[in-house]
Design an enzyme around this catalytic site. Structure first.
Site, short mmCIF file in Angstrom:
data_model
loop_
_atom_site.label_atom_id
_atom_site.label_comp_id
_atom_site.label_asym_id
_atom_site.label_seq_id
_atom_site.Cartn_x
_atom_site.Cartn_y
_atom_site.Cartn_z
N HIS A 17 31.78 79.36 102.99
CA HIS A 17 32.37 80.59 103.53
C HIS A 17 33.75 80.77 102.91
CE1 HIS A 17 33.21 83.18 107.40
NE2 HIS A 17 33.81 83.68 106.32
N HIS A 46 35.81 83.89 100.66
CA HIS A 46 35.86 85.21 100.02
C HIS A 46 36.75 85.09 98.80
CE1 HIS A 46 34.17 87.22 103.66
NE2 HIS A 46 34.76 86.20 104.25
N HIS A 48 28.31 87.62 108.59
CA HIS A 48 29.38 87.36 109.54
C HIS A 48 28.91 87.90 110.90
CE1 HIS A 48 31.85 86.67 106.04
NE2 HIS A 48 32.97 86.55 106.74
N GLU A 51 32.45 86.56 115.23
CA GLU A 51 33.84 86.19 114.93
C GLU A 51 34.69 86.89 116.00
OE1 GLU A 51 35.37 87.83 111.27
OE2 GLU A 51 37.09 86.45 111.20
N ASP A 70 37.42 80.46 104.38
CA ASP A 70 37.43 81.92 104.58
C ASP A 70 38.31 82.62 103.53
OD1 ASP A 70 36.49 84.22 105.79
OD2 ASP A 70 37.66 84.03 107.63
N ASP A 71 39.59 82.78 103.81
CA ASP A 71 40.53 83.46 102.92
C ASP A 71 41.79 82.61 102.79
OD1 ASP A 71 39.15 86.25 102.73
OD2 ASP A 71 39.22 85.81 104.88
#
Ligand code: ADE
Ligand code: ZN
Length: 334
Positions: free
Chosen positions: A14, A16, A194, A197, A275-276
């Protein structure tokens, strides 16, 4: 513990790629491409990373992506992430990209796909990291836009392992994307989404039942529905959990309240991911360590989480066996 986590062979599921744009690179690319930024300095960018929820992050994240314009930009972005991932002993990464963020600005598939292809080839050769690409549909846009994007991507299906669904969750249910996911799966692509969340547990159920999602990204809201937790455990559906993201976006403002350990103990296939990372203050190793410290995860639990990642990856049997052997070898030497 830091050394143990550092050396643990990891899979990241996961991530991005647009979320790995560090402020320093943002400024470098802005200058290279003559793009004006609404920030005066790297420090000012970092100070703006105070998020109250998912949308407050997405607004800044899409703004940042505007500096990405050429094949070289996408190469530099992905290569920087993969080099950083190698330092965390990531052995395989399944990376999300958001084509609509780029096509809407007039940057076409041939541009970013060429940059990604070169970075992935270099990672395989120079770092020994295998990679997959997962194309995400932006769920704040329409189902028709997702279908158009899928068709634009068709010449590149050989380079894409699957489709995903990201962006603002609330008010954008999986139902909008049934046709795009059905068509993608018919073409042999895998599916993730997703869900749970910020959104409700029914978005998790509907992602499984209506979209055919094989993993759920985040999924932490499953705990609100007893039967759903039992189903996820029984069916071995992986959740790609991102602890620092959940903390920064106020899903669990205090990491000590995170439910990943409870879910793990209930038999849910929990994985840890970043994630980011450029926006949430840590790469995958930092996420493992932060969760370990906040929740008191044991070495055995960390090993299970790493093993879950290998098992839940869209790998062929050969590479999966190789990574499992690498992990077991590492644990045996422990
Ligand atoms: N896009 C990038 N990161 C995301 C996240 N955590 N949730 C939804 N969309 C995203
Ligand atoms: Zn995400």
């Amino acid at each position: 513990m830091e050394a143990f986590v550092g050396g643990l062979p990891k899979v990241e599921l996961h991530l991005h790629i647009e979320g790995t744009l560090e402020p320093e690179m943002m400024f470098r690319l802005a200058e290279r491409n003559g793009v004006a930024l609404p920030f005066a300095s790297v420090d000012e960018v970092r100070r703006a990373y105070e998020f109250t929820d998912l949308q407050s992050f997405l607004d800044i994240y899409y703004q940042g992506a505007a500096v990405l314009r050429t094949e070289a930009d996408f190469y530099d972005l992905m290569w920087a992430y993969l080099e950083r991932a190698a330092a965390d002993n990531v052995r395989h990464a399944e990376m999300f990209f958001d084509p609509q963020t780029h096509t809407e600005r007039g940057i076409g598939f041939p541009v970013f796909m060429a940059g990604f292809a070169q970075a992935r080839a270099d990672a395989r050769e120079r770092l020994g990291i295998t990679t997959h690409l997962i194309m995400c549909f932006l769920r704040h846009l329409s189902g028709e836009a997702a279908l158009d994007t899928l068709e634009e991507a068709r010449p590149f299906f050989g380079e894409i392992i699957g489709v995903g669904l990201d962006s603002g969750e609330r008010g954008n249910p999986p139902q909008k994307f049934v046709e795009a996911f059905t068509r993608a799966r018919k073409a042999g692509l895998r599916a993730v989404a997703h869900a749970g969340e910020e959104g409700p547990p029914e978005y998790i159920r509907d992602s499984l039942d209506l979209l055919g999602a094989e993993r759920i990204d985040h999924g932490v809201a499953c705990e609100q529905e007893e039967a759903l937790v039992e189903r996820l455990a029984a069916e071995g559906i992986a959740l790609t959990v991102c602890p620092l993201s959940n903390m920064k976006l106020q899903v669990f403002p205090d990491l000590r309240d995170h439910n990943l350990r409870r879910l793990l103990q209930r038999g849910v296939r929990i994985t840890i991911n970043s994630d980011d990372p450029a926006y949430f203050g840590g790469y995958v190793g930092d996420n493992y360590l932060a969760a370990q410290r906040a929740l008191g995860l044991t070495r055995e639990e960390l090993a299970t989480i790493a093993r879950n990642g290998i098992e839940a990856a869209f790998l062929d049997d050969g590479r999966r066996a190789e990574l499992l052997a690498e992990l077991e070898g590492y644990l045996a030497r422990g």
